[in-house]
Design a protein around this motif. Structure first.
Motif, PDB file in Angstrom:
ATOM      1  N   SER A 189      -3.608  -3.971  -3.638  1.00  0.00           N
ATOM      2  CA  SER A 189      -3.695  -5.011  -5.049  1.00  0.00           C
ATOM      3  C   SER A 189      -3.238  -6.281  -4.315  1.00  0.00           C
ATOM      4  O   SER A 189      -2.726  -6.479  -2.933  1.00  0.00           O
ATOM      5  N   VAL A 190      -3.420  -7.430  -4.804  1.00  0.00           N
ATOM      6  CA  VAL A 190      -3.613  -8.998  -4.719  1.00  0.00           C
ATOM      7  C   VAL A 190      -2.837  -9.542  -4.942  1.00  0.00           C
ATOM      8  O   VAL A 190      -2.429  -9.560  -6.820  1.00  0.00           O
ATOM      9  N   HIS A 191      -1.821 -10.704  -4.664  1.00  0.00           N
ATOM     10  CA  HIS A 191      -1.042 -11.410  -5.737  1.00  0.00           C
ATOM     11  C   HIS A 191      -0.946 -13.499  -4.913  1.00  0.00           C
ATOM     12  O   HIS A 191      -0.881 -13.101  -3.937  1.00  0.00           O
ATOM     13  N   VAL A 192      -1.050 -14.199  -5.553  1.00  0.00           N
ATOM     14  CA  VAL A 192      -1.094 -15.435  -5.181  1.00  0.00           C
ATOM     15  C   VAL A 192      -0.329 -15.644  -5.471  1.00  0.00           C
ATOM     16  O   VAL A 192       0.019 -15.858  -7.276  1.00  0.00           O
ATOM     17  N   VAL A 193       0.485 -16.190  -5.385  1.00  0.00           N
ATOM     18  CA  VAL A 193       2.229 -16.800  -5.688  1.00  0.00           C
ATOM     19  C   VAL A 193       2.416 -17.370  -5.041  1.00  0.00           C
ATOM     20  O   VAL A 193       2.848 -18.330  -3.687  1.00  0.00           O
ATOM     21  N   ASP A 194       3.417 -18.399  -6.015  1.00  0.00           N
ATOM     22  CA  ASP A 194       4.271 -19.996  -5.772  1.00  0.00           C
ATOM     23  C   ASP A 194       5.807 -19.692  -5.321  1.00  0.00           C
ATOM     24  O   ASP A 194       6.862 -19.160  -6.181  1.00  0.00           O
ATOM     25  N   LEU A 195       5.678 -19.483  -3.747  1.00  0.00           N
ATOM     26  CA  LEU A 195       6.677 -19.392  -3.349  1.00  0.00           C
ATOM     27  C   LEU A 195       7.354 -20.313  -2.402  1.00  0.00           C
ATOM     28  O   LEU A 195       6.674 -21.387  -2.117  1.00  0.00           O
ATOM     29  N   PRO A 196       9.164 -20.795  -2.267  1.00  0.00           N
ATOM     30  CA  PRO A 196       9.269 -21.933  -1.869  1.00  0.00           C
ATOM     31  C   PRO A 196       9.375 -21.703  -0.053  1.00  0.00           C
ATOM     32  O   PRO A 196       8.872 -22.253   0.685  1.00  0.00           O
ATOM     33  N   ASP A 197       8.989 -21.189   0.944  1.00  0.00           N
ATOM     34  CA  ASP A 197       8.780 -20.520   2.030  1.00  0.00           C
ATOM     35  C   ASP A 197       8.117 -19.349   2.597  1.00  0.00           C
ATOM     36  O   ASP A 197       7.996 -18.593   1.569  1.00  0.00           O
ATOM     37  N   ARG A 198       7.352 -19.131   3.617  1.00  0.00           N
ATOM     38  CA  ARG A 198       7.067 -17.305   3.611  1.00  0.00           C
ATOM     39  C   ARG A 198       7.902 -17.017   3.324  1.00  0.00           C
ATOM     40  O   ARG A 198       7.367 -15.760   3.403  1.00  0.00           O
ATOM     41  N   VAL A 199       9.454 -17.058   4.034  1.00  0.00           N
ATOM     42  CA  VAL A 199      10.653 -15.570   4.191  1.00  0.00           C
ATOM     43  C   VAL A 199      10.600 -15.571   2.941  1.00  0.00           C
ATOM     44  O   VAL A 199      10.433 -14.377   2.175  1.00  0.00           O
ATOM     45  N   ALA A 200      10.456 -16.240   1.466  1.00  0.00           N
ATOM     46  CA  ALA A 200      10.508 -15.850   0.367  1.00  0.00           C
ATOM     47  C   ALA A 200       8.836 -14.900   0.129  1.00  0.00           C
ATOM     48  O   ALA A 200       9.216 -13.754  -0.744  1.00  0.00           O
ATOM     49  N   ALA A 201       8.308 -15.419   0.289  1.00  0.00           N
ATOM     50  CA  ALA A 201       6.686 -15.041   0.344  1.00  0.00           C
ATOM     51  C   ALA A 201       6.588 -12.944   0.808  1.00  0.00           C
ATOM     52  O   ALA A 201       6.480 -12.564   0.416  1.00  0.00           O
ATOM     53  N   GLU A 202       7.452 -13.734   2.521  1.00  0.00           N
ATOM     54  CA  GLU A 202       7.443 -12.622   2.622  1.00  0.00           C
ATOM     55  C   GLU A 202       7.972 -10.818   2.474  1.00  0.00           C
ATOM     56  O   GLU A 202       8.523  -9.929   1.473  1.00  0.00           O
ATOM     57  N   ARG A 203       9.773 -11.511   1.683  1.00  0.00           N
ATOM     58  CA  ARG A 203      10.177 -10.998   0.534  1.00  0.00           C
ATOM     59  C   ARG A 203       9.766 -10.541  -0.425  1.00  0.00           C
ATOM     60  O   ARG A 203      10.076  -8.854  -1.271  1.00  0.00           O
ATOM     61  N   PHE A 204       9.081 -10.546  -1.143  1.00  0.00           N
ATOM     62  CA  PHE A 204       8.499 -10.299  -2.363  1.00  0.00           C
ATOM     63  C   PHE A 204       7.730  -9.741  -1.901  1.00  0.00           C
ATOM     64  O   PHE A 204       7.548  -8.755  -2.992  1.00  0.00           O
ATOM     65  N   ALA A 205       7.214  -9.439  -1.384  1.00  0.00           N
ATOM     66  CA  ALA A 205       5.876  -8.596  -0.733  1.00  0.00           C
ATOM     67  C   ALA A 205       6.623  -7.394  -0.710  1.00  0.00           C
ATOM     68  O   ALA A 205       6.286  -6.156  -0.694  1.00  0.00           O
ATOM     69  N   ARG A 206       7.283  -6.647   0.464  1.00  0.00           N
ATOM     70  CA  ARG A 206       8.318  -6.270   1.027  1.00  0.00           C
ATOM     71  C   ARG A 206       9.034  -5.482  -0.381  1.00  0.00           C
ATOM     72  O   ARG A 206       9.744  -4.466  -0.219  1.00  0.00           O
ATOM     73  N   GLU A 207       9.541  -6.547  -1.306  1.00  0.00           N
ATOM     74  CA  GLU A 207      10.918  -5.397  -2.533  1.00  0.00           C
ATOM     75  C   GLU A 207       9.772  -5.011  -3.752  1.00  0.00           C
ATOM     76  O   GLU A 207       9.955  -4.853  -4.671  1.00  0.00           O
ATOM     77  N   GLU A 208       8.681  -5.399  -3.222  1.00  0.00           N
ATOM     78  CA  GLU A 208       8.406  -4.470  -4.963  1.00  0.00           C
ATOM     79  C   GLU A 208       7.948  -3.235  -4.257  1.00  0.00           C
ATOM     80  O   GLU A 208       7.920  -2.704  -3.317  1.00  0.00           O
ATOM     81  N   PRO A 209       7.448  -2.946  -5.318  1.00  0.00           N
ATOM     82  CA  PRO A 209       8.259  -1.339  -5.846  1.00  0.00           C
ATOM     83  C   PRO A 209       7.245  -0.057  -5.104  1.00  0.00           C
ATOM     84  O   PRO A 209       7.559   1.141  -4.858  1.00  0.00           O
ATOM     85  N   PHE A 210       5.704  -0.452  -4.705  1.00  0.00           N
ATOM     86  CA  PHE A 210       4.736   0.201  -4.662  1.00  0.00           C
ATOM     87  C   PHE A 210       5.356   0.465  -2.667  1.00  0.00           C
ATOM     88  O   PHE A 210       4.823   0.604  -1.805  1.00  0.00           O
ATOM     89  N   TRP A 211       5.522  -1.364  -2.790  1.00  0.00           N
ATOM     90  CA  TRP A 211       5.907  -0.905  -0.473  1.00  0.00           C
ATOM     91  C   TRP A 211       6.245  -0.602  -0.843  1.00  0.00           C
ATOM     92  O   TRP A 211       7.165   0.055   0.329  1.00  0.00           O
ATOM     93  N   LYS A 212       7.984  -0.662  -1.234  1.00  0.00           N
ATOM     94  CA  LYS A 212       9.451   0.551  -1.058  1.00  0.00           C
ATOM     95  C   LYS A 212       9.227   2.029  -0.942  1.00  0.00           C
ATOM     96  O   LYS A 212       9.404   2.596  -0.296  1.00  0.00           O
ATOM     97  N   ALA A 213       8.248   1.954  -1.712  1.00  0.00           N
ATOM     98  CA  ALA A 213       8.007   3.301  -2.363  1.00  0.00           C
ATOM     99  C   ALA A 213       6.529   4.617  -1.185  1.00  0.00           C
ATOM    100  O   ALA A 213       6.349   5.240  -0.565  1.00  0.00           O
ATOM    101  N   GLY A 214       6.397   3.085   0.374  1.00  0.00           N
ATOM    102  CA  GLY A 214       5.587   3.751   0.948  1.00  0.00           C
ATOM    103  C   GLY A 214       3.950   4.026   0.791  1.00  0.00           C
ATOM    104  O   GLY A 214       3.425   5.098   1.281  1.00  0.00           O
ATOM    105  N   LEU A 215       3.815   3.435  -0.819  1.00  0.00           N
ATOM    106  CA  LEU A 215       2.371   3.536  -1.205  1.00  0.00           C
ATOM    107  C   LEU A 215       0.890   2.779  -0.462  1.00  0.00           C
ATOM    108  O   LEU A 215       0.330   2.850  -0.310  1.00  0.00           O
ATOM    109  N   TYR A 216       1.664   1.686   0.305  1.00  0.00           N
ATOM    110  CA  TYR A 216       0.629   0.503   0.732  1.00  0.00           C
ATOM    111  C   TYR A 216       0.364   0.981   2.088  1.00  0.00           C
ATOM    112  O   TYR A 216       1.569   1.206   2.711  1.00  0.00           O
ATOM    113  N   ARG A 217      -0.469   0.787   3.233  1.00  0.00           N
ATOM    114  CA  ARG A 217      -0.114   0.674   4.404  1.00  0.00           C
ATOM    115  C   ARG A 217      -0.886  -0.581   5.008  1.00  0.00           C
ATOM    116  O   ARG A 217       0.054  -0.598   6.225  1.00  0.00           O
ATOM    117  N   ASP A 218      -1.058  -1.594   4.176  1.00  0.00           N
ATOM    118  CA  ASP A 218      -1.173  -2.693   5.821  1.00  0.00           C
ATOM    119  C   ASP A 218      -0.543  -3.378   4.235  1.00  0.00           C
ATOM    120  O   ASP A 218      -1.101  -3.950   3.392  1.00  0.00           O
TER     121      ASP A 218
END
Length: 190
Positions: free
Chosen positions: A52-81
């Motif tokens: 999955s690819v997303h280019v998303v406008d967020l305030p900073d790196r912390v918010a971007a990391e949170r966006f990525a790690r709270e995504e349901p596929f990531w939380k379910a362990g479906l991504y490896r990288d």
């Protein structure tokens, strides 16, 4: 600030991805006004989801990391990288549905001499091929210069690489680079 977020699928997770698809889309709906580019990468034949690819406008790196790690596929362990990189959008055009696209990514290592930003290198004034629908410079968080480029191209992988290479060459400033291409589809609710 825009961030390029790419998550690569674990092997053999197609059924699990399908089961969580609505949850994924609902999560993304919460960022709809901030999503600049979104969609899955797919196999060469376009049949299998590979990431999955997303280019998303967020305030900073912390918010971007949170966006990525709270995504349901990531939380379910479906991504490896997972890749999260600040981005400077250089070109943005409307993408069409049901048209073959390729996502081209060029990466290089920063040297002691920074390459400068894309505007200083005259890239914003370039006349790009009309098949380029999105181009962003990937930017080092330390603001020392570009570390890559990502582009969505209305073409198949071999042709798409050739269309992106001039942009990548100019941004890389002569540094050796790795250039990859994979099929990509515009995402969102169908």
């Amino acid at each position: 600030m825009p961030f390029y977020v790419y998550a690569q699928d674990q092997p053999d997770v197609a059924d699990q991805l399908e089961a969580l698809c609505e949850e994924h889309w609902s999560y993304m709906d919460g960022f709809d006004s901030r999503l600049i580019l979104r969609g899955p990468t797919v196999s060469d034949d376009g049949e299998e989801h590979t990431g999955s690819v997303h280019v998303v406008d967020l305030p900073d790196r912390v918010a971007a990391e949170r966006f990525a790690r709270e995504e349901p596929f990531w939380k379910a362990g479906l991504y490896r990288d997972l890749t999260v990189v600040a981005a400077e959008v250089l070109l943005r055009r409307e993408t069409a549905a049901d048209v073959p696209y390729t996502l081209v990514i060029a990466r290089w290592t920063m040297s002691a001499r920074a390459s400068g930003d894309a505007e200083q290198q005259g890239l914003l004034g370039a006349e790009p091929d009309s098949r380029l629908t999105f181009v962003a410079a990937l930017v080092d968080d330390g603001a020392t210069g570009t570390t890559g480029v990502v582009a969505a191209v209305r073409a198949l992988p071999d042709e798409a690489r050739g269309l992106v290479r001039p942009w990548a060459d100019r941004l890389a400033g002569g540094r050796p680079m790795t250039l990859t291409a994979q099929r990509w589809e515009r995402g969102g609710r169908h």
